[in-house]
Structure formats: C-alpha cells, structure tokens
Design a protein around this motif. Structure first.
Motif, mmCIF file in Angstrom:
data_model
loop_
_atom_site.group_PDB
_atom_site.id
_atom_site.type_symbol
_atom_site.label_atom_id
_atom_site.label_comp_id
_atom_site.label_asym_id
_atom_site.label_seq_id
_atom_site.Cartn_x
_atom_site.Cartn_y
_atom_site.Cartn_z
ATOM 1 N N GLY A 5 0.763 -1.038 -0.099
ATOM 2 C CA GLY A 5 -0.031 -0.008 -0.041
ATOM 3 C C GLY A 5 0.755 1.175 0.044
ATOM 4 N N CYS A 6 0.181 2.207 -0.374
ATOM 5 C CA CYS A 6 0.787 3.519 -0.533
ATOM 6 C C CYS A 6 0.013 4.729 -0.462
ATOM 7 C CB CYS A 6 1.742 3.959 -1.745
ATOM 8 S SG CYS A 6 0.857 4.077 -3.122
ATOM 9 N N SER A 7 -0.017 5.971 -0.161
ATOM 10 C CA SER A 7 -0.758 7.037 -0.179
ATOM 11 C C SER A 7 -1.238 7.068 1.440
ATOM 12 C CB SER A 7 -1.960 6.899 -1.075
ATOM 13 O OG SER A 7 -2.560 8.176 -0.973
ATOM 14 N N SER A 8 -2.367 7.394 1.732
ATOM 15 C CA SER A 8 -2.686 7.755 2.992
ATOM 16 C C SER A 8 -2.889 6.606 4.099
ATOM 17 C CB SER A 8 -4.306 8.426 2.775
ATOM 18 O OG SER A 8 -5.160 7.608 2.612
ATOM 19 N N GLY A 9 -3.311 5.539 3.803
ATOM 20 C CA GLY A 9 -3.078 4.121 4.571
ATOM 21 C C GLY A 9 -4.562 4.461 5.359
ATOM 22 N N ASN A 10 -5.343 4.942 4.785
ATOM 23 C CA ASN A 10 -6.776 5.032 5.389
ATOM 24 C C ASN A 10 -7.428 3.356 5.589
ATOM 25 O OD1 ASN A 10 -7.007 7.748 5.551
ATOM 26 N ND2 ASN A 10 -7.802 7.868 3.614
ATOM 27 N N SER A 13 -11.992 12.323 -6.999
ATOM 28 C CA SER A 13 -12.455 13.168 -5.709
ATOM 29 C C SER A 13 -11.487 12.638 -4.615
ATOM 30 C CB SER A 13 -13.804 12.932 -5.468
ATOM 31 O OG SER A 13 -14.214 11.599 -5.462
ATOM 32 N N LYS A 14 -11.376 13.284 -3.625
ATOM 33 C CA LYS A 14 -10.594 12.997 -2.318
ATOM 34 C C LYS A 14 -10.949 11.345 -2.046
ATOM 35 C CE LYS A 14 -9.382 14.381 2.284
ATOM 36 N NZ LYS A 14 -9.683 15.469 3.213
ATOM 37 N N ASP A 15 -9.765 10.948 -1.398
ATOM 38 C CA ASP A 15 -9.820 9.416 -0.952
ATOM 39 C C ASP A 15 -10.253 8.352 -1.905
ATOM 40 O OD1 ASP A 15 -8.678 10.452 1.505
ATOM 41 O OD2 ASP A 15 -10.597 10.783 2.107
ATOM 42 N N TYR A 16 -9.756 8.575 -3.163
ATOM 43 C CA TYR A 16 -10.242 7.575 -4.355
ATOM 44 C C TYR A 16 -9.389 6.306 -3.854
ATOM 45 C CZ TYR A 16 -11.557 6.177 -8.954
ATOM 46 O OH TYR A 16 -11.857 5.612 -10.325
ATOM 47 N N ARG A 17 -10.249 5.251 -3.766
ATOM 48 C CA ARG A 17 -9.582 3.795 -3.377
ATOM 49 C C ARG A 17 -9.295 3.064 -4.508
ATOM 50 N NH1 ARG A 17 -13.178 2.810 1.943
ATOM 51 N NH2 ARG A 17 -12.641 4.396 3.240
ATOM 52 N N ALA A 50 3.389 4.066 -14.570
ATOM 53 C CA ALA A 50 2.628 5.355 -14.884
ATOM 54 C C ALA A 50 1.240 5.053 -13.677
ATOM 55 C CB ALA A 50 1.903 4.954 -16.171
ATOM 56 N N VAL A 51 0.736 3.976 -13.256
ATOM 57 C CA VAL A 51 -0.196 4.052 -12.377
ATOM 58 C C VAL A 51 0.023 4.719 -11.113
ATOM 59 C CG1 VAL A 51 -1.779 2.590 -11.116
ATOM 60 C CG2 VAL A 51 -1.606 2.085 -13.515
ATOM 61 N N GLU A 52 1.543 4.056 -10.671
ATOM 62 C CA GLU A 52 2.196 4.672 -9.468
ATOM 63 C C GLU A 52 2.084 6.275 -9.450
ATOM 64 O OE1 GLU A 52 4.219 0.597 -7.906
ATOM 65 O OE2 GLU A 52 5.321 2.233 -8.838
ATOM 66 N N ASP A 69 0.128 9.053 -7.189
ATOM 67 C CA ASP A 69 0.796 10.084 -6.343
ATOM 68 C C ASP A 69 0.526 11.354 -6.626
ATOM 69 O OD1 ASP A 69 3.255 10.647 -4.169
ATOM 70 O OD2 ASP A 69 4.134 11.511 -6.095
ATOM 71 N N ASP A 70 0.446 11.652 -7.770
ATOM 72 C CA ASP A 70 -0.070 13.222 -8.257
ATOM 73 C C ASP A 70 -1.266 13.512 -7.762
ATOM 74 O OD1 ASP A 70 2.567 13.499 -9.455
ATOM 75 O OD2 ASP A 70 1.664 12.939 -11.724
ATOM 76 N N GLU A 71 -2.258 12.510 -7.880
ATOM 77 C CA GLU A 71 -3.794 12.737 -7.558
ATOM 78 C C GLU A 71 -4.140 12.494 -6.189
ATOM 79 O OE1 GLU A 71 -5.774 14.353 -9.548
ATOM 80 O OE2 GLU A 71 -4.686 14.003 -11.627
ATOM 81 N N HIS A 72 -3.145 12.001 -5.474
ATOM 82 C CA HIS A 72 -3.273 11.878 -3.901
ATOM 83 C C HIS A 72 -4.492 10.612 -3.738
ATOM 84 C CE1 HIS A 72 -0.818 15.322 -3.123
ATOM 85 N NE2 HIS A 72 -1.753 15.999 -3.849
ATOM 86 N N VAL A 73 -4.410 9.654 -4.727
ATOM 87 C CA VAL A 73 -5.105 8.474 -4.660
ATOM 88 C C VAL A 73 -4.558 7.536 -3.546
ATOM 89 C CG1 VAL A 73 -5.716 6.427 -6.103
ATOM 90 C CG2 VAL A 73 -5.801 8.694 -7.052
ATOM 91 N N ASP A 74 -5.432 6.787 -2.827
ATOM 92 C CA ASP A 74 -5.184 5.611 -2.112
ATOM 93 C C ASP A 74 -5.046 4.427 -2.933
ATOM 94 O OD1 ASP A 74 -4.647 4.247 0.239
ATOM 95 O OD2 ASP A 74 -6.517 4.838 1.325
#
Length: 225
Positions: A20-25, A70-74, A92-94, A98-103
């Motif tokens: 996993g990466c990003s916010s870890g929600n 939108s925010k917190d896209y999983r 490219a996906v990673e 990262d650019d879009e702050h996707v979880d």
C-alpha cells in the motif's frame, strides 16, 4: 462445486503480495461515492450519443486532462508480469496515484492462482481495480462477469467480451485480448512509452468517473509534447 467467495479470498491472502501507499486509510469504513472533479474536454466522446457497450471510442488527445478523482479515491492495482510493458504501466499508475493523492494498494498475484488474487482485490472493496499485464486478461474474463458492481480498468490490453463494468484503454501497439486469440500482429512493446502509459491511466479513470464504462478507449494519438 465452487468454494465460497470468502474461502477463496482466504486462500488469496497467501497467494498475493499486497502493498500500500498514499494515506493508509482504513478501507473497512465507508466513504463517499467517488466523483469526477473537473469535466471532460471537447472531443472525448460524441456528446449527442452515449457510446454503446463494447464499442471503441477515440478521444481527442488531452480531452481527459481536466478530470481528476475526488478525495480518498480507493484503487487497487492488480499487476502480473515482469516484462517491460507491464513495468511501464505500473510506473504510470503509481505516478498518477501520487500526483492525484489516490489511496493506492497493489496486489501482485501468484502466477499459479491469479483468480484467487483477483478475489482478494474484490474483497478489499475499492472504488476501482486497475489491471496491468497481459497475463491477467484471461483470469479477469472469468471473474468480472460475476461482480458487475465493481468497476475494473484494464490498461494496455482488453477483454474479448467485456461486461459493462470493465473499461479498457488500448492502442495499435497493445490490444492483447486473451482467450487464445494470440498477440495482435501490430503488438509493439516499444509503444508502451511513459507518455502513452500515463495517458492510458488518466483517460481510463476519466471515463470511469464519468460513468463511461464497458467501452474501449483507443489512444493511437497523444497530446503534443
């Protein structure tokens, strides 16, 4: 007799590497339905006619650039294969995530049981499952028709007979379809450039966020550098 879905998912835990990466929600908690931030530009589709299921659309280069999740896209990235095209798609996906702050979380299947790993991704209840790698096409064809409420996005390949929940982004140098059809005569691993792979994930997500699913997005043309 097929084993229960949960039993298969337990097997999948041992058959797949999940990172996993990003916010870890905590994904076990509900969150608002994702939506498109921004709008598709002129020429993505014909505004007078919604594309039919399984049809191919050829959007104008860059017409997807104004759409963001939108925010917190999983998102779960399901990837299989060590070839250069697959690695380019994964990068490219990673970078997009990262650019879009996707979880973003990644599932790497065991080659001996990829279906179980797809089930593992389903059990995570993401907003979107993105597939990268030709080796996943036939396993996806087995699983996706039974899970119509889950959106899938295939980048750099397509399913031969997709259901309405499976969207693909393809181009002349890609277009692998599985089901024993073999590799396209136009297949070119050199066509999986960073620019094209980046366009693939962005155009595909833009389509899904606008409920333009079950279609193939054809990207032979790219925006000027």
């Amino acid at each position: 007799m097929r084993p229960p879905l949960r039993a298969v998912a337990m097997l999948a835990a041992a058959a797949a590497l999940v990172t996993g990466c990003s916010s870890g929600n905590d994904w076990s908690r509900p969150h608002p339905k994702p939506s498109a931030v921004g709008a598709l530009g002129p020429g993505f589709i014909d505004p007078s006619a919604r594309p039919a299921p399984e049809s191919t659309v050829t959007p104008q280069p860059g017409s997807w650039a104004g759409v963001h999740p939108s925010k917190d896209y999983r998102v779960v990235l399901l990837t299989m294969g060590d070839d250069r095209p697959t690695k380019s798609l994964v990068t490219a996906v990673e970078e997009w995530a990262d650019d879009e702050h996707v979880d973003l979380r990644t599932v790497v299947p065991d080659a001996h049981n990829p279906v179980a790993s797809i089930v593992k991704a389903l059990e995570m209840s993401p907003d979107l499952i993105v597939s990268a790698g030709n080796d996943l096409i036939d396993p996806l064809a087995l699983v996706t028709p039974s899970h119509l409420s889950q959106n899938f996005l295939v980048v750099g390949a397509e399913l031969a007979e997709p259901t309405h929940n499976v969207t693909a982004v393809d181009w002349s140098g890609a277009s692998f379809r599985g089901e024993g059809l073999g590799m396209s005569s136009t297949y070119d691993p050199d066509s999986f450039t960073g620019e094209r792979c980046a366009a693939a994930i962005r155009a595909g997500v833009a389509a899904v966020l606008n409920d333009l699913t079950g279609i193939v997005i054809w990207l032979d043309q790219l925006p000027p550098a």
